[in-house]
Design a protein around this motif. Structure first.
Motif, PDB file in Angstrom:
ATOM      1  N   THR A 219       0.820  -1.207   0.000  1.00 47.22           N
ATOM      2  CA  THR A 219       0.000   0.000   0.000  1.00 47.22           C
ATOM      3  C   THR A 219       0.856   1.260   0.000  1.00 47.22           C
ATOM      4  N   LEU A 220       0.242   2.351  -0.452  1.00 46.86           N
ATOM      5  CA  LEU A 220       0.816   3.698  -0.360  1.00 46.86           C
ATOM      6  C   LEU A 220      -0.083   4.468   0.600  1.00 46.86           C
ATOM      7  N   TRP A 221       0.536   5.138   1.560  1.00 44.77           N
ATOM      8  CA  TRP A 221      -0.232   5.909   2.536  1.00 44.77           C
ATOM      9  C   TRP A 221       0.119   7.378   2.385  1.00 44.77           C
ATOM     10  N   LEU A 222      -0.910   8.206   2.287  1.00 46.78           N
ATOM     11  CA  LEU A 222      -0.747   9.650   2.197  1.00 46.78           C
ATOM     12  C   LEU A 222      -0.979  10.243   3.585  1.00 46.78           C
ATOM     13  N   TRP A 223       0.039  10.937   4.096  1.00 47.16           N
ATOM     14  CA  TRP A 223       0.018  11.491   5.448  1.00 47.16           C
ATOM     15  C   TRP A 223       0.005  13.013   5.417  1.00 47.16           C
ATOM     16  N   ASP A 224      -0.707  13.618   6.351  1.00 45.71           N
ATOM     17  CA  ASP A 224      -0.581  15.033   6.636  1.00 45.71           C
ATOM     18  C   ASP A 224       0.430  15.126   7.773  1.00 45.71           C
ATOM     19  N   LEU A 225       1.616  15.646   7.506  1.00 37.58           N
ATOM     20  CA  LEU A 225       2.675  15.679   8.515  1.00 37.58           C
ATOM     21  C   LEU A 225       2.458  16.755   9.565  1.00 37.58           C
TER      22      LEU A 225
ATOM     23  N   THR B 160      -4.507   1.455  -2.727  1.00 37.56           N
ATOM     24  CA  THR B 160      -4.309   0.012  -2.871  1.00 37.56           C
ATOM     25  C   THR B 160      -4.339  -0.359  -4.347  1.00 37.56           C
ATOM     26  N   GLY B 161      -3.722  -1.474  -4.680  1.00 39.51           N
ATOM     27  CA  GLY B 161      -3.702  -1.950  -6.061  1.00 39.51           C
ATOM     28  C   GLY B 161      -2.573  -2.923  -6.314  1.00 39.51           C
ATOM     29  N   HIS B 162      -1.409  -2.680  -5.709  1.00 41.21           N
ATOM     30  CA  HIS B 162      -0.289  -3.607  -5.869  1.00 41.21           C
ATOM     31  C   HIS B 162      -0.622  -4.923  -5.172  1.00 41.21           C
TER      32      HIS B 162
ATOM     33  N   ALA C 181       4.239   7.824  -8.541  1.00 38.59           N
ATOM     34  CA  ALA C 181       4.545   6.553  -9.200  1.00 38.59           C
ATOM     35  C   ALA C 181       5.081   5.614  -8.138  1.00 38.59           C
ATOM     36  N   SER C 182       4.635   4.366  -8.177  1.00 40.87           N
ATOM     37  CA  SER C 182       5.091   3.365  -7.213  1.00 40.87           C
ATOM     38  C   SER C 182       5.691   2.179  -7.948  1.00 40.87           C
ATOM     39  N   ALA C 183       6.789   1.655  -7.392  1.00 38.68           N
ATOM     40  CA  ALA C 183       7.519   0.531  -7.977  1.00 38.68           C
ATOM     41  C   ALA C 183       7.222  -0.715  -7.165  1.00 38.68           C
ATOM     42  N   GLY C 184       6.589  -1.702  -7.792  1.00 39.50           N
ATOM     43  CA  GLY C 184       6.137  -2.871  -7.056  1.00 39.50           C
ATOM     44  C   GLY C 184       6.820  -4.170  -7.415  1.00 39.50           C
ATOM     45  N   TRP C 185       6.839  -5.045  -6.430  1.00 42.08           N
ATOM     46  CA  TRP C 185       7.362  -6.384  -6.656  1.00 42.08           C
ATOM     47  C   TRP C 185       6.317  -7.293  -7.293  1.00 42.08           C
ATOM     48  N   ASP C 186       5.209  -6.731  -7.716  1.00 40.92           N
ATOM     49  CA  ASP C 186       4.241  -7.452  -8.547  1.00 40.92           C
ATOM     50  C   ASP C 186       4.541  -7.209 -10.029  1.00 40.92           C
ATOM     51  N   GLN C 187       5.758  -6.701 -10.307  1.00 40.37           N
ATOM     52  CA  GLN C 187       6.262  -6.440 -11.653  1.00 40.37           C
ATOM     53  C   GLN C 187       5.554  -5.278 -12.342  1.00 40.37           C
ATOM     54  N   THR C 188       4.960  -4.373 -11.544  1.00 36.25           N
ATOM     55  CA  THR C 188       4.270  -3.225 -12.129  1.00 36.25           C
ATOM     56  C   THR C 188       4.768  -1.916 -11.541  1.00 36.25           C
ATOM     57  N   VAL C 189       4.560  -0.874 -12.323  1.00 36.68           N
ATOM     58  CA  VAL C 189       4.667   0.504 -11.861  1.00 36.68           C
ATOM     59  C   VAL C 189       3.255   1.050 -11.965  1.00 36.68           C
ATOM     60  N   ARG C 190       2.817   1.711 -10.918  1.00 40.68           N
ATOM     61  CA  ARG C 190       1.468   2.276 -10.931  1.00 40.68           C
ATOM     62  C   ARG C 190       1.555   3.788 -10.788  1.00 40.68           C
ATOM     63  N   LEU C 191       0.740   4.463 -11.591  1.00 37.51           N
ATOM     64  CA  LEU C 191       0.632   5.920 -11.510  1.00 37.51           C
ATOM     65  C   LEU C 191      -0.663   6.268 -10.796  1.00 37.51           C
ATOM     66  N   TRP C 192      -0.560   7.225  -9.871  1.00 39.73           N
ATOM     67  CA  TRP C 192      -1.665   7.611  -9.008  1.00 39.73           C
ATOM     68  C   TRP C 192      -1.947   9.094  -9.153  1.00 39.73           C
TER      69      TRP C 192
ATOM     70  N   GLU D 152      -4.603  14.123  -6.350  1.00 37.74           N
ATOM     71  CA  GLU D 152      -5.731  15.012  -6.062  1.00 37.74           C
ATOM     72  C   GLU D 152      -7.041  14.228  -6.008  1.00 37.74           C
ATOM     73  N   ALA D 153      -7.275  13.382  -7.014  1.00 36.10           N
ATOM     74  CA  ALA D 153      -8.505  12.577  -7.047  1.00 36.10           C
ATOM     75  C   ALA D 153      -8.376  11.321  -6.169  1.00 36.10           C
ATOM     76  N   ARG D 154      -7.132  11.033  -5.750  1.00 35.51           N
ATOM     77  CA  ARG D 154      -6.838   9.876  -4.889  1.00 35.51           C
ATOM     78  C   ARG D 154      -7.319   8.566  -5.507  1.00 35.51           C
ATOM     79  N   ARG D 155      -6.803   8.344  -6.750  1.00 36.96           N
ATOM     80  CA  ARG D 155      -7.160   7.110  -7.455  1.00 36.96           C
ATOM     81  C   ARG D 155      -6.015   6.669  -8.364  1.00 36.96           C
ATOM     82  N   GLU D 156      -6.049   5.389  -8.704  1.00 35.03           N
ATOM     83  CA  GLU D 156      -5.063   4.836  -9.629  1.00 35.03           C
ATOM     84  C   GLU D 156      -5.414   5.280 -11.042  1.00 35.03           C
ATOM     85  N   LEU D 157      -4.384   5.704 -11.795  1.00 35.12           N
ATOM     86  CA  LEU D 157      -4.583   6.118 -13.179  1.00 35.12           C
ATOM     87  C   LEU D 157      -4.194   5.032 -14.167  1.00 35.12           C
TER      88      LEU D 157
END
Length: 183
Positions: free
Chosen positions: A44-50, A60-62, A79-90, A93-98
């Protein structure tokens, strides 16, 4: 399993954000350091307000470990680099996978956006590098080039400020400078 926000002067922890269900592998800052994205073995990727230490969103998606994350210079994409052999673009602002970029044949360890945000580099365990163009109209990234030359997996990469060259670090204990136009 934690992201720790440190006071560098006092060397004390300001906040401990320990909600991931797996080891945290990378963090990227955005919004002038007011927010952060953390990625984890939990996929997972988590977006935090610091500023408030609040979790804003979980992406979620990987289907496996996420080894790397990058945020575009304008702060709109991740962009996230995954061990599921994918790169995902997110879309942050809309908080969704593109898009899911599934061109790699092995675990993906590293990602980076160019200084202008129009290109994306990815590096894999299979020692291949992929260079993508991100269309201005928001369409699916286009694979421009596959580069090979390392003997072992690529673990880190970075564009140089000119956006035409990049450095790649490998398990083979080398750092290589690549001309991205010629490959």
């Amino acid at each position: 399993y934690s992201v720790i926000l440190w006071n560098l002067e006092s060397q004390e922890a300001i906040e401990v954000l320990d909600d991931h269900d797996g080891a945290v592998n990378a963090v990227a800052l955005l919004d002038d350091g007011r927010k952060a994205l953390s990625v984890s073995d939990d996929g997972t990727l988590w977006l935090w307000d610091l500023q408030t230490a609040q979790l804003l969103h979980v992406f979620t998606g990987h289907s496996g470990k996420i080894a790397g994350v990058a945020v575009s210079p304008d702060g709109r994409l991740a962009a996230s680099a995954g061990w599921d052999q994918t790169v995902r673009l997110w879309d942050l602002e809309a908080r969704r996978e593109l898009f899911v970029l599934d061109e790699h044949q092995s675990n993906v360890n590293a990602v980076a956006f160019s200084p202008d945000g129009r290109r994306l580099l990815t590096g894999s365990y299979a020692s291949t590098l992929r260079y993508f163009e991100i269309p201005a109209d928001g369409g699916r990234p286009r694979l421009l080039r596959v580069m090979e030359g390392h003997d072992f997996g690529v673990n880190a990469l970075a564009f140089l400020p000119d956006g035409k060259r990049a450095l790649f670090a490998s398990v083979e204990e080398t750092v290589r400078l690549w001309d991205l136009d010629s490959g």
